[in-house]
Design a protein around this motif. Structure first.
Motif, PDB file in Angstrom:
ATOM      1  N   GLY A 159       6.462   1.928  -4.677  1.00  0.00           N
ATOM      2  CA  GLY A 159       6.647   1.983  -3.228  1.00  0.00           C
ATOM      3  C   GLY A 159       5.611   2.812  -2.509  1.00  0.00           C
ATOM      4  O   GLY A 159       5.736   3.063  -1.302  1.00  0.00           O
ATOM      5  N   ARG A 160       4.556   3.250  -3.212  1.00  0.00           N
ATOM      6  CA  ARG A 160       3.530   4.087  -2.591  1.00  0.00           C
ATOM      7  C   ARG A 160       2.590   3.254  -1.726  1.00  0.00           C
ATOM      8  O   ARG A 160       2.166   2.172  -2.136  1.00  0.00           O
ATOM      9  CB  ARG A 160       2.719   4.831  -3.661  1.00  0.00           C
ATOM     10  N   THR A 161       2.266   3.732  -0.531  1.00  0.00           N
ATOM     11  CA  THR A 161       1.332   3.058   0.364  1.00  0.00           C
ATOM     12  C   THR A 161      -0.061   3.646   0.171  1.00  0.00           C
ATOM     13  O   THR A 161      -0.289   4.494  -0.695  1.00  0.00           O
ATOM     14  CB  THR A 161       1.757   3.240   1.836  1.00  0.00           C
ATOM     15  N   THR A 162      -1.004   3.229   1.025  1.00  0.00           N
ATOM     16  CA  THR A 162      -2.370   3.745   0.939  1.00  0.00           C
ATOM     17  C   THR A 162      -2.515   5.089   1.650  1.00  0.00           C
ATOM     18  O   THR A 162      -3.620   5.644   1.692  1.00  0.00           O
ATOM     19  CB  THR A 162      -3.365   2.735   1.536  1.00  0.00           C
ATOM     20  N   ILE A 163      -1.454   5.607   2.233  1.00  0.00           N
ATOM     21  CA  ILE A 163      -1.451   6.949   2.818  1.00  0.00           C
ATOM     22  C   ILE A 163      -0.624   7.864   1.920  1.00  0.00           C
ATOM     23  O   ILE A 163       0.496   7.515   1.530  1.00  0.00           O
ATOM     24  CB  ILE A 163      -0.863   6.944   4.248  1.00  0.00           C
ATOM     25  N   GLU A 164      -1.178   9.018   1.593  1.00  0.00           N
ATOM     26  CA  GLU A 164      -0.481   9.950   0.718  1.00  0.00           C
ATOM     27  C   GLU A 164       0.837  10.400   1.353  1.00  0.00           C
ATOM     28  O   GLU A 164       0.910  10.651   2.552  1.00  0.00           O
ATOM     29  CB  GLU A 164      -1.378  11.165   0.463  1.00  0.00           C
ATOM     30  N   ARG A 165       1.890  10.491   0.551  1.00  0.00           N
ATOM     31  CA  ARG A 165       3.233  10.941   0.953  1.00  0.00           C
ATOM     32  C   ARG A 165       3.987   9.941   1.833  1.00  0.00           C
ATOM     33  O   ARG A 165       5.034  10.260   2.374  1.00  0.00           O
ATOM     34  CB  ARG A 165       3.178  12.304   1.651  1.00  0.00           C
ATOM     35  N   LEU A 166       3.459   8.725   1.970  1.00  0.00           N
ATOM     36  CA  LEU A 166       4.156   7.669   2.711  1.00  0.00           C
ATOM     37  C   LEU A 166       4.529   6.541   1.755  1.00  0.00           C
ATOM     38  O   LEU A 166       3.662   6.006   1.051  1.00  0.00           O
ATOM     39  CB  LEU A 166       3.291   7.117   3.838  1.00  0.00           C
ATOM     40  N   TYR A 167       5.796   6.162   1.759  1.00  0.00           N
ATOM     41  CA  TYR A 167       6.321   5.059   0.952  1.00  0.00           C
ATOM     42  C   TYR A 167       6.867   3.985   1.893  1.00  0.00           C
ATOM     43  O   TYR A 167       7.214   4.259   3.047  1.00  0.00           O
ATOM     44  CB  TYR A 167       7.448   5.542   0.038  1.00  0.00           C
ATOM     45  N   ALA A 168       6.955   2.769   1.391  1.00  0.00           N
ATOM     46  CA  ALA A 168       7.586   1.683   2.149  1.00  0.00           C
ATOM     47  C   ALA A 168       8.394   0.828   1.184  1.00  0.00           C
ATOM     48  O   ALA A 168       7.932   0.524   0.079  1.00  0.00           O
ATOM     49  CB  ALA A 168       6.548   0.840   2.881  1.00  0.00           C
ATOM     50  N   VAL A 169       9.606   0.469   1.590  1.00  0.00           N
ATOM     51  CA  VAL A 169      10.488  -0.338   0.733  1.00  0.00           C
ATOM     52  C   VAL A 169      11.194  -1.398   1.575  1.00  0.00           C
ATOM     53  O   VAL A 169      11.368  -1.231   2.780  1.00  0.00           O
ATOM     54  CB  VAL A 169      11.544   0.542   0.009  1.00  0.00           C
ATOM     55  N   GLY A 170      11.588  -2.475   0.928  1.00  0.00           N
ATOM     56  CA  GLY A 170      12.304  -3.532   1.638  1.00  0.00           C
ATOM     57  C   GLY A 170      11.363  -4.446   2.401  1.00  0.00           C
ATOM     58  O   GLY A 170      10.171  -4.563   2.087  1.00  0.00           O
ATOM     59  N   GLU A 171      11.878  -5.078   3.437  1.00  0.00           N
ATOM     60  CA  GLU A 171      11.151  -6.147   4.118  1.00  0.00           C
ATOM     61  C   GLU A 171       9.906  -5.682   4.864  1.00  0.00           C
ATOM     62  O   GLU A 171       8.990  -6.467   5.077  1.00  0.00           O
ATOM     63  CB  GLU A 171      12.093  -6.872   5.089  1.00  0.00           C
TER      64      GLU A 171
END
Length: 526
Positions: free
Chosen positions: A366-378
């Motif tokens: 769930g890790r994004t390309t920004i440190e400490r930011l995750y994204a999950v689901g739709e």
């Protein structure tokens, strides 16, 4: 406000993330736009959630996902879900937070089949699977001592070190870190600065930027808009899946959301017919009514154009062997309210914007390309769906990536990994953009109608270069005007939503123009 973990969104992905993290003794703050946790799309999911059957294997599931997704999928994501999805489902939804999925007379879980699936592998709770899952998960979330639920909150912007931290030492840093979010508290009419060591976007889809959609009213692409502004990578934004069968209530209907007629109805044998009572899907695809959704949607559109009718019909009365009042009680009740007895009459249906296959790029944790930011689901793009989502994989994806991200975040929650006091103190509070009390509900409603009409007519089921160029011109002009308006007007929920929706619409349109290949839900007529 300072919290160890901030989760923006309260569907299955957000709730599973929160519970997984909190079980490790980590403090979680979860934001929801409404008075409770039932504001998103999860509660609307009717059909079910992919599991595994006696004749099933991970390889069979992989093949079906790749076929539905036009082989545009991430191989790693597909294999990750096919291997771990059923295992985590068993652990969470059958054992830890047991969901009362339908069982047969022998006490075994009933499994149904939907379009694109080679075998029956879908668990369900009649036709209200999402609602039942949310009833159980929301109670667990609200009762958990390590989870603080903040209601009536709308995230405005992600706080990042590159955009918001004041001081030269942060300006010269190569790494952009997410530090939380600015959040509008609708109950108190104030903007709160919520700082967090880790932030999770779980804001759902963007169907409401279209004129006809099955999505909840808050599904406007806010997560994608915020992530885009923060410079996180967003991919496959052109891949908007249209559900082939939304209940048609006539041209005069002013409903903000089309009622979904679950694909499970076709999975149980229902046939699509035209106004003459003729089944037509076999003319468009050898899989007929159980072809993947993008194919069924375009077939319905072609049939409507051929017959010059406003809708087609789904005949369950003559083809489904189950008692329809018990197998599909929600659908039966909704249709009955509108004068349709599905045990005797076919259901009028049309396509509607349904699921966002693109989103904020993430890995298996769930890790994004920004440190400490995750994204999950739709709101995230795992790469699982590729060009088109396979039926009933959305709940499984939200649950699996919510769990995976939760495990990852929970393992990092140490004092050593916490944000420094110096960095947190470098973040200013929200500055009000203006004091002109010029918010006009009529103008906001008109802007929304403009966005939805542009998206439906130019960036809908069938697209072309001319249509997309026209849409970009129109949406860019609207975005310029809204930015100017935004700078002069006190913040409010309607203004935040409009700002996010207009940016999400432009993101989808630009991606659609750039991709000149017809793939899955992105169908280029030229």
């Amino acid at each position: 406000m300072k919290t160890e973990v901030l989760i923006i969104g309260s569907g299955i992905a957000g709730c599973i993330s929160a519970l997984t993290i909190a079980e490790k003794g980590v403090e979680v703050t979860l934001l929801t736009q409404g008075d409770d946790l039932f504001t998103g799309n999860t509660r609307l999911a009717q059909g079910g959630i992919v599991y595994t059957g006696p004749e099933d294997t991970p390889k069979k599931l992989e093949k079906d996902i790749f076929t539905a997704g036009w082989n545009y999928n991430s191989i790693k994501a597909v294999r990750f879900l096919a291997k771990h999805g059923p295992i985590v489902l068993k652990k969470l939804l059958l054992e830890k937070y047991p969901i009362p999925f339908h069982e047969d007379d022998d006490g075994n879980y009933s499994l149904t089949r939907e379009g694109g699936h080679a075998v029956p592998r879908i668990l369900y709770c009649a036709d209200h699977t999402g609602q039942t899952i949310m009833e159980i998960l929301s109670k667990c979330v609200v009762d958990h001592p390590y989870i603080r639920v903040c209601t009536n909150r709308t995230a405005i912007d992600l706080i990042t070190s590159h955009h918001h931290a004041r001081g030269p030492e942060f300006m010269y840093s190569l790494t952009n870190k997410c530090l939380g979010a600015y959040v509008y508290n609708e109950s108190r009419d104030v903007v709160e600065t919520v700082l967090a060591d880790q932030t999770v976007l779980a804001t759902g889809g963007l169907g409401q930027i279209y004129l006809h959609t099955t999505n909840s009213t808050g599904s406007i692409g806010s997560g994608v808009a915020m992530a885009n502004r923060a410079k996180a990578r967003v991919i496959n934004a052109e891949m908007v899946q249209f559900h082939p069968t939304a209940f048609y209530q006539g041209t005069r209907s002013r409903a903000s959301r089309r009622f979904l007629i679950s694909e499970a109805v076709r999975g149980e044998g229902a046939k699509l017919i035209n106004s003459s009572g003729e089944a037509f899907m076999h003319r468009y695809d050898p899989r007929a009514d159980l072809a993947p959704r993008d194919i069924v949607t375009r077939s319905i559109l072609e049939e409507m154009l051929r017959t010059e009718e406003e809708c087609v019909y789904l005949d369950a009365a003559n083809h489904v062997k189950h008692d329809l009042t018990k197998r599909f009680p929600t659908i039966y009740g909704k249709c009955a309210e509108n004068g349709i007895d599905i045990t005797k009459q076919p259901i009028p249906v049309v396509p509607a914007a349904h699921y966002f296959c693109g989103g904020v790029l993430v890995d298996e944790k769930g890790r994004t390309t920004i440190e400490r930011l995750y994204a999950v689901g739709e709101c995230s793009c795992t790469g699982l769906h590729g060009g088109n989502r396979l039926a009933s994989t959305s709940l499984l994806e939200g649950m699996l990536w919510g769990y995976s991200a939760g495990e990852e975040i929970g393992s990092k929650a140490t004092k050593k990994n916490a944000l420094s006091k110096k960095l947190l103190e470098a973040i200013p509070d929200w500055e009000s953009p203006g004091n002109n009390s010029n918010e006009d509900p009529a103008l906001i409603a008109q802007d929304w109608m403009f966005i939805r009409s542009v998206m439906w007519n130019y960036v809908g089921i069938t697209r072309s270069t001319a249509r997309l160029n026209r849409a970009i011109d129109d949406l860019q002009n609207l975005n310029r005007n809204l930015r100017s308006f935004y700078k002069r007007t006190p913040i409010s929920r309607p203004i935040i939503d409009l700002f996010h929706g207009s940016q999400a619409a432009l993101t989808v349109t630009v991606a659609a123009l750039r991709n000149k290949d017809s793939i899955g839900c992105h169908y280029r007529a030229d």
